[in-house]
Design a protein around this motif. Structure first.
Motif, PDB file in Angstrom:
ATOM      1  N   VAL A  31      35.939  38.871  43.039  1.00 59.87           N
ATOM      2  CA  VAL A  31      37.098  39.385  42.320  1.00 59.87           C
ATOM      3  C   VAL A  31      38.295  38.573  42.773  1.00 59.87           C
ATOM      4  CG1 VAL A  31      36.187  41.723  42.042  1.00 59.87           C
ATOM      5  CG2 VAL A  31      37.580  41.195  44.038  1.00 59.87           C
ATOM      6  N   SER A  32      39.280  38.475  41.905  1.00 55.54           N
ATOM      7  CA  SER A  32      40.503  37.776  42.269  1.00 55.54           C
ATOM      8  C   SER A  32      41.670  38.446  41.569  1.00 55.54           C
ATOM      9  CB  SER A  32      40.429  36.293  41.902  1.00 55.54           C
ATOM     10  OG  SER A  32      40.247  36.138  40.510  1.00 55.54           O
ATOM     11  N   GLY A  33      42.856  38.152  42.065  1.00 54.35           N
ATOM     12  CA  GLY A  33      44.032  38.756  41.474  1.00 54.35           C
ATOM     13  C   GLY A  33      45.263  38.510  42.310  1.00 54.35           C
ATOM     14  N   THR A  34      46.135  39.508  42.328  1.00 50.97           N
ATOM     15  CA  THR A  34      47.400  39.378  43.039  1.00 50.97           C
ATOM     16  C   THR A  34      47.511  40.458  44.105  1.00 50.97           C
ATOM     17  OG1 THR A  34      48.555  40.775  41.428  1.00 50.97           O
ATOM     18  CG2 THR A  34      48.572  38.394  41.034  1.00 50.97           C
ATOM     19  N   TRP A  35      48.375  40.217  45.101  1.00 52.86           N
ATOM     20  CA  TRP A  35      48.619  41.192  46.146  1.00 52.86           C
ATOM     21  C   TRP A  35      50.116  41.331  46.356  1.00 52.86           C
ATOM     22  CZ3 TRP A  35      51.375  39.730  50.417  1.00 52.86           C
ATOM     23  CH2 TRP A  35      51.459  38.367  50.686  1.00 52.86           C
ATOM     24  N   ARG A  36      50.498  42.505  46.902  1.00 53.78           N
ATOM     25  CA  ARG A  36      51.892  42.729  47.294  1.00 53.78           C
ATOM     26  C   ARG A  36      51.905  43.720  48.437  1.00 53.78           C
ATOM     27  NH1 ARG A  36      53.256  47.742  44.716  1.00 53.78           N
ATOM     28  NH2 ARG A  36      52.009  47.973  42.880  1.00 53.78           N
ATOM     29  N   ILE A  37      52.935  43.616  49.263  1.00 47.64           N
ATOM     30  CA  ILE A  37      53.108  44.533  50.386  1.00 47.64           C
ATOM     31  C   ILE A  37      54.403  45.305  50.172  1.00 47.64           C
ATOM     32  CG2 ILE A  37      53.535  44.728  52.866  1.00 47.64           C
ATOM     33  CD1 ILE A  37      51.785  42.252  53.243  1.00 47.64           C
ATOM     34  N   THR A  38      54.298  46.627  50.269  1.00 47.10           N
ATOM     35  CA  THR A  38      55.450  47.511  50.198  1.00 47.10           C
ATOM     36  C   THR A  38      55.404  48.388  51.440  1.00 47.10           C
ATOM     37  OG1 THR A  38      55.282  47.537  47.783  1.00 47.10           O
ATOM     38  CG2 THR A  38      56.655  49.243  48.803  1.00 47.10           C
ATOM     39  N   GLY A  39      56.348  48.186  52.346  1.00 49.43           N
ATOM     40  CA  GLY A  39      56.313  48.918  53.609  1.00 49.43           C
ATOM     41  C   GLY A  39      55.087  48.507  54.396  1.00 49.43           C
ATOM     42  N   LYS A  40      54.206  49.483  54.702  1.00 48.12           N
ATOM     43  CA  LYS A  40      52.967  49.209  55.428  1.00 48.12           C
ATOM     44  C   LYS A  40      51.741  49.235  54.526  1.00 48.12           C
ATOM     45  CE  LYS A  40      54.401  50.800  59.947  1.00 48.12           C
ATOM     46  NZ  LYS A  40      54.052  51.619  61.105  1.00 48.12           N
ATOM     47  N   VAL A  41      51.934  49.175  53.213  1.00 48.26           N
ATOM     48  CA  VAL A  41      50.816  49.268  52.278  1.00 48.26           C
ATOM     49  C   VAL A  41      50.646  47.948  51.540  1.00 48.26           C
ATOM     50  CG1 VAL A  41      49.945  50.436  50.213  1.00 48.26           C
ATOM     51  CG2 VAL A  41      51.145  51.744  51.974  1.00 48.26           C
ATOM     52  N   ILE A  42      49.399  47.423  51.572  1.00 45.98           N
ATOM     53  CA  ILE A  42      49.066  46.245  50.783  1.00 45.98           C
ATOM     54  C   ILE A  42      48.295  46.721  49.556  1.00 45.98           C
ATOM     55  CG2 ILE A  42      46.957  45.775  52.128  1.00 45.98           C
ATOM     56  CD1 ILE A  42      47.481  42.757  51.503  1.00 45.98           C
ATOM     57  N   THR A  43      48.689  46.240  48.391  1.00 46.97           N
ATOM     58  CA  THR A  43      48.050  46.614  47.139  1.00 46.97           C
ATOM     59  C   THR A  43      47.464  45.363  46.490  1.00 46.97           C
ATOM     60  OG1 THR A  43      49.595  48.439  46.824  1.00 46.97           O
ATOM     61  CG2 THR A  43      48.388  47.695  44.877  1.00 46.97           C
ATOM     62  N   LEU A  44      46.177  45.439  46.163  1.00 48.22           N
ATOM     63  CA  LEU A  44      45.485  44.355  45.470  1.00 48.22           C
ATOM     64  C   LEU A  44      45.295  44.758  44.019  1.00 48.22           C
ATOM     65  CD1 LEU A  44      42.639  43.666  48.061  1.00 48.22           C
ATOM     66  CD2 LEU A  44      44.891  42.587  47.937  1.00 48.22           C
ATOM     67  N   THR A  45      45.686  43.881  43.098  1.00 53.03           N
ATOM     68  CA  THR A  45      45.481  44.097  41.671  1.00 53.03           C
ATOM     69  C   THR A  45      44.488  43.064  41.185  1.00 53.03           C
ATOM     70  OG1 THR A  45      47.752  44.896  41.435  1.00 53.03           O
ATOM     71  CG2 THR A  45      46.603  44.243  39.417  1.00 53.03           C
ATOM     72  N   VAL A  46      43.313  43.513  40.758  1.00 54.68           N
ATOM     73  CA  VAL A  46      42.262  42.609  40.297  1.00 54.68           C
ATOM     74  C   VAL A  46      42.564  42.190  38.865  1.00 54.68           C
ATOM     75  CG1 VAL A  46      39.801  42.372  39.805  1.00 54.68           C
ATOM     76  CG2 VAL A  46      40.562  43.666  41.817  1.00 54.68           C
ATOM     77  N   THR A  47      42.597  40.876  38.647  1.00 53.83           N
ATOM     78  CA  THR A  47      42.853  40.348  37.307  1.00 53.83           C
ATOM     79  C   THR A  47      41.657  39.588  36.743  1.00 53.83           C
ATOM     80  OG1 THR A  47      43.870  38.358  38.226  1.00 53.83           O
ATOM     81  CG2 THR A  47      45.345  40.194  37.682  1.00 53.83           C
ATOM     82  N   SER A  48      40.646  39.302  37.611  1.00 54.30           N
ATOM     83  CA  SER A  48      39.476  38.551  37.162  1.00 54.30           C
ATOM     84  C   SER A  48      38.265  38.960  37.994  1.00 54.30           C
ATOM     85  CB  SER A  48      39.740  37.050  37.318  1.00 54.30           C
ATOM     86  OG  SER A  48      38.604  36.297  36.946  1.00 54.30           O
ATOM     87  N   THR A  49      37.086  39.022  37.365  1.00 53.17           N
ATOM     88  CA  THR A  49      35.844  39.348  38.070  1.00 53.17           C
ATOM     89  C   THR A  49      34.754  38.360  37.672  1.00 53.17           C
ATOM     90  OG1 THR A  49      35.025  40.829  36.351  1.00 53.17           O
ATOM     91  CG2 THR A  49      36.382  41.818  38.080  1.00 53.17           C
ATOM     92  N   HIS A  50      33.784  38.191  38.563  1.00 51.22           N
ATOM     93  CA  HIS A  50      32.603  37.373  38.289  1.00 51.22           C
ATOM     94  C   HIS A  50      31.395  38.106  38.880  1.00 51.22           C
ATOM     95  CE1 HIS A  50      30.076  33.915  37.673  1.00 51.22           C
ATOM     96  NE2 HIS A  50      29.701  33.994  38.942  1.00 51.22           N
ATOM     97  N   ASN A  51      30.419  38.461  38.051  1.00 55.66           N
ATOM     98  CA  ASN A  51      29.225  39.207  38.459  1.00 55.66           C
ATOM     99  C   ASN A  51      29.561  40.557  39.083  1.00 55.66           C
ATOM    100  OD1 ASN A  51      27.369  37.320  37.592  1.00 55.66           O
ATOM    101  ND2 ASN A  51      27.214  36.318  39.553  1.00 55.66           N
ATOM    102  N   GLU A  52      30.631  41.175  38.662  1.00 56.85           N
ATOM    103  CA  GLU A  52      31.035  42.477  39.181  1.00 56.85           C
ATOM    104  C   GLU A  52      31.468  43.385  38.042  1.00 56.85           C
ATOM    105  OE1 GLU A  52      30.850  43.795  42.195  1.00 56.85           O
ATOM    106  OE2 GLU A  52      29.977  41.940  42.949  1.00 56.85           O
ATOM    107  N   ARG A  53      31.225  44.684  38.214  1.00 55.86           N
ATOM    108  CA  ARG A  53      31.714  45.703  37.285  1.00 55.86           C
ATOM    109  C   ARG A  53      32.618  46.634  38.080  1.00 55.86           C
ATOM    110  NH1 ARG A  53      25.897  47.547  35.648  1.00 55.86           N
ATOM    111  NH2 ARG A  53      25.764  47.019  37.833  1.00 55.86           N
ATOM    112  N   LEU A  54      33.851  46.726  37.692  1.00 55.64           N
ATOM    113  CA  LEU A  54      34.812  47.553  38.425  1.00 55.64           C
ATOM    114  C   LEU A  54      35.170  48.802  37.651  1.00 55.64           C
ATOM    115  CD1 LEU A  54      37.367  44.900  39.715  1.00 55.64           C
ATOM    116  CD2 LEU A  54      35.420  45.865  40.908  1.00 55.64           C
ATOM    117  N   GLU A  55      35.341  49.890  38.373  1.00 58.47           N
ATOM    118  CA  GLU A  55      35.851  51.120  37.768  1.00 58.47           C
ATOM    119  C   GLU A  55      37.362  51.150  37.823  1.00 58.47           C
ATOM    120  OE1 GLU A  55      34.095  54.579  39.445  1.00 58.47           O
ATOM    121  OE2 GLU A  55      32.063  53.853  39.148  1.00 58.47           O
ATOM    122  N   ASN A  56      37.928  50.446  38.815  1.00 60.09           N
ATOM    123  CA  ASN A  56      39.369  50.469  39.016  1.00 60.09           C
ATOM    124  C   ASN A  56      39.802  49.083  39.463  1.00 60.09           C
ATOM    125  OD1 ASN A  56      42.012  51.049  39.632  1.00 60.09           O
ATOM    126  ND2 ASN A  56      41.557  52.574  41.178  1.00 60.09           N
TER     127      ASN A  56
END
Length: 88
Positions: A31-56
């Motif tokens: 999976v690939s995508g973008t990340w951001r940090i807000t305070g002490k939380v890192i959030t990953l947003t998946v924008t592309s997948t290969h051989n994976e099925r994501l629910e979220n």
């Protein structure tokens, strides 16, 4: 997982364990995508997948420690620790 300074990431995923590989024998995915940090939380947003099925396509974790070459994260799934490696 590779986290880049430009706000992008790539993560290779593979089924784990004996039963998983027997029931779902596929090539490792990614999976690939973008990340951001807000305070002490890192959030990953998946924008592309290969051989994976994501629910979220969104995942967040709390940064527990970021010291030198070690990043420790806590989420609902438990703790995960990542070590920086030389790209060469």
């Amino acid at each position: 997982m590779t986290i880049q300074g430009d706000g992008t990431f790539v993560c290779r995923l593979a089924p784990a364990g004996f039963i998983a590989t027997m029931l779902y024998p596929v090539l490792p995915g990614s999976v690939s995508g973008t990340w951001r940090i807000t305070g002490k939380v890192i959030t990953l947003t998946v924008t592309s997948t290969h051989n994976e099925r994501l629910e979220n396509g969104l995942a967040s974790s709390t940064i527990v420690a970021f010291n030198g070459n070690t990043l420790a994260l806590r989420s609902q799934g438990g703790m995960a620790t990542f070590e920086r490696r030389d790209p060469g």
